[in-house]
Scaffold this active site. Structure first.
Site, PDB file in Angstrom:
ATOM      1  N   ASP B 143       0.758  -0.864  -0.501  1.00  0.00           N
ATOM      2  CA  ASP B 143      -0.176   0.085   0.374  1.00  0.00           C
ATOM      3  C   ASP B 143       0.589   1.520  -0.167  1.00  0.00           C
ATOM      4  OD1 ASP B 143      -1.601  -2.107   0.485  1.00  0.00           O
ATOM      5  OD2 ASP B 143      -3.102  -0.795   2.011  1.00  0.00           O
ATOM      6  N   LYS B 206      -6.822   3.473  -3.265  1.00  0.00           N
ATOM      7  CA  LYS B 206      -7.343   3.018  -2.296  1.00  0.00           C
ATOM      8  C   LYS B 206      -7.267   4.725  -1.609  1.00  0.00           C
ATOM      9  CE  LYS B 206      -5.262   1.871   2.123  1.00  0.00           C
ATOM     10  NZ  LYS B 206      -4.437   1.259   3.191  1.00  0.00           N
ATOM     11  N   LYS B 242     -10.303   0.189  -2.422  1.00  0.00           N
ATOM     12  CA  LYS B 242     -10.124  -0.342  -1.627  1.00  0.00           C
ATOM     13  C   LYS B 242     -10.405   1.258  -0.677  1.00  0.00           C
ATOM     14  CE  LYS B 242      -6.831  -1.134   2.679  1.00  0.00           C
ATOM     15  NZ  LYS B 242      -5.694  -1.822   3.483  1.00  0.00           N
TER      16      LYS B 242
END
Lengths: 293, 306
Positions: B143, B206, B242
């Site tokens: 991430d 995300k 996400k």
């Protein structure tokens, strides 16, 4: 020009605000003369859920207030109630009380709040103890609030029954979710307004109107409610309380009292919603009779 | 599914579609009105549970805390059988080896934040080293955060190149690109950053680090889902989504699932393509599932701390 009457919308009290019931339902109780008391929220189990969430959230902060501060706030509720006395008297008369009895009921409610305000910074000393033990420990017991308390309020009175249970419960540092009198709900809603104007943090007291028969179940089965208080004498309700409370071993207290009597108030109502914590603190027996010093 | 952006013609990111904020809000309000009850609700809740990236990203994280979270990822609530495991655990690079050992063989993935998370204020060399370290310790997913400062000053190529470089450093690990929408100010920027991230090779986009408020609002997630759909239509490449931060209750999670279904379709309704980044969501979902099964409102006292 004459002003139009502005009629009051009776709403419920959750987490320090006055929402309408989530269900959108209402009921219209009548007084003895057959007049409509108003459109009252018919709360649902989801309102119970929201109230318990609010009460749980408020519990930490309220129980950690100093005892003195809690006393001040209870006294403040009494002050505010005093200031709105005439409104409560009107509502009580509208709900079927005589003028004399209505005045008496409001005065008694104010007295009761002042009484429990006084206990706030004293009950710990009375309920706590230092215990003699046969080992080198300093052993003491102190009272701690039980947590979130569900209250099924007295159905036969509008104000005094409500105040008589709320006061000792919050004086002891608990938060509560209160089911008001179904037939005489007006003072419960107005009392919520008093609480809201009295420095009582939102969520410490939550008041729902509607049918206890519908709301007792979700309240007593709720795993996040730690105790139940019931004012009344119905065998069915008591059985229901016993059964549902078994899920997480809630503490249950039931009262069949005439709350108008001045002596129906005491320390033990506070004690009913306290847990006794006993601490064994190891010590060296310095200065004791067997001391070598 | 191919996942190679090298032969795709890049659009001019300055001309990313503008977003009609009022329209977005109206559309989002509609998702929140869908009624999801009884069995459908339980199914939705279990699905949400299986999509959670259980996350701990704190300075005070210890191997013990990470191990405990990894245990929870595999045994969310053992009292109740037939509950899915969560999708992944998300930790700092320094905790990756602990997490990899703790979840070995369970099917739970290990995601690591990287690139000087959460600020991203570090030179590229440091970010690459950070990423390679996490991958070498066995992270399945990375991430990364984008350089919001560069993005806001209009240096889109810098942001693009950085993401592409990190993607290369990831190797087999899937790359999630955190836009940190709370710092991007406008929905137009969210859309543009989504486009940049996807064309640069993101496997997932995300919303947030969880350190900045507001985080994953439904408006922001909606704009990003639309960007994913447009990217799919243009390039044929599927990108995951996400939302992270701020999704703390089941109701919000269900609304998000409805939104994914209606914008992207059922193809995204699995943890390969949709995740929730959250730490407190899991317990709320569990409490709702137990409530639905037993009929009794639950207390957090009876659920493990996460």
């Amino acid at each position: 020009m004459k002003n139009l009457d502005v009629l009051k919308t009776y709403k419920i009290y959750i987490g320090g605000s006055f929402p309408r019931t989530e269900s959108g339902r209402y009921y219209t109780p009548l007084n003895q003369k057959g007049e409509q008391l108003g459109n009252i929220c018919q709360s649902s189990r989801k309102d119970v859920r929201n109230s318990v969430v609010a009460a749980r959230k408020a519990f930490g902060g309220w129980s950690e207030r100093t005892a003195f501060n809690r006393g001040q706030i209870l006294y403040r509720i009494a002050e505010m109630l005093q200031g709105r006395k005439s409104q409560f008297i009107e509502e009580l008369i509208f709900q079927g009380s005589s003028k004399t009895n209505a005045e008496k009921e409001v005065n008694r409610s104010i007295d009761r709040l002042v009484y429990y305000a006084g206990w706030c910074d004293k009950y710990m000393q009375i309920l706590g103890s230092v215990n003699p033990v046969a080992s080198s420990h300093f052993n003491f017991s102190i009272a701690e609030p039980t947590g979130v308390v569900g209250v099924v309020s007295d159905q036969t009175t509008s104000l005094i029954g409500l105040v008589s249970l709320i006061a000792p419960i919050i004086a002891g540092g608990n938060t509560c979710v209160v089911l008001a009198s179904e037939g005489m709900p007006l003072c419960a809603v107005t009392f919520a307004e008093v609480l809201n104007a009295s420095d009582v943090p939102g969520g410490v007291v939550n008041i729902l109107t509607g049918s206890p028969s519908e709301l007792i179940k979700p309240l007593t089965t709720h795993m996040d409610v730690n105790a139940m208080a019931y004012s009344g004498d119905s065998t069915e309700v008591k059985a229901e309380l016993q059964q549902s409370s078994a899920l997480n071993l809630k503490r249950i207290s039931t009262y069949m009292k005439d709350w108008m009597k001045p002596n129906n108030q005491d320390l033990y109502l506070i004690a009913d919603f306290q847990e006794i914590k006993t601490t064994w603190h190891p010590i060296e027996n310095i200065g004791g009779s067997s001391s070598v010093y | 599914m191919k996942n190679n952006t090298s032969n795709i013609v890049l659009p001019n990111f300055s001309e990313s579609p503008r977003i009609d904020k009022v329209g977005v809000e109206e559309r989002v309000a509609k998702f929140q009105k869908r009624s999801i009850k009884s069995e459908t609700k339980i199914q939705g809740l279990k699905m949400a549970l299986s999509m959670i990236d259980l996350t701990t990203l704190e300075g005070k994280d210890t191997p013990g805390k990470v191990k405990q979270m990894c245990y929870k990822a595999q045994h969310v609530h053992d009292v109740f059988s037939e509950l899915p495991k969560v999708a992944a655990v998300c930790v700092y690079p320094s905790m990756v080896d602990v997490a990899v050992k703790a979840v070995a063989g369970s099917g739970v993935k290990v995601a690591s934040v990287s690139t000087a998370f959460p600020s991203g204020q570090a030179p590229l060399a440091v970010k690459l080293a950070d990423t390679k370290f996490a991958v070498s310790k066995g992270a399945d997913e990375i991430d990364m955060v984008i350089s919001r400062g560069k993005f806001l000053s209009g240096e889109y190529n810098f942001v693009f190149d950085e993401i592409a470089a990190i993607k290369e450093a990831c190797g087999k690990a899937r790359l999630k690109v955190i836009l940190e929408t709370g710092e991007l100010v406008t929905l137009d920027n969210v859309r543009r950053a989504s486009d940049i991230a996807m064309y640069a090779g993101a496997d997932f986009i995300k919303t947030s680090t969880g350190k900045i408020q507001p985080a994953a609002t439904m408006q922001v997630t909606y704009v990003m889902l639309e960007a994913i759909r447009d990217f799919m239509d243009t390039t044929g490449i599927k990108v995951g989504m996400k939302p992270a931060g701020g999704i703390s209750n089941s109701k919000l999670a269900l609304h998000n699932l409805v939104m994914v279904n209606e914008v992207l379709g059922a193809g995204w309704l699995n943890n390969g393509w949709f995740r929730f980044g959250a730490s407190s969501l899991a317990n709320d979902v569990l409490m709702q599932i137990v409530k639905a099964e037993t009929g009794v409102y639950q207390s957090s006292n009876y659920f493990s701390i996460d």
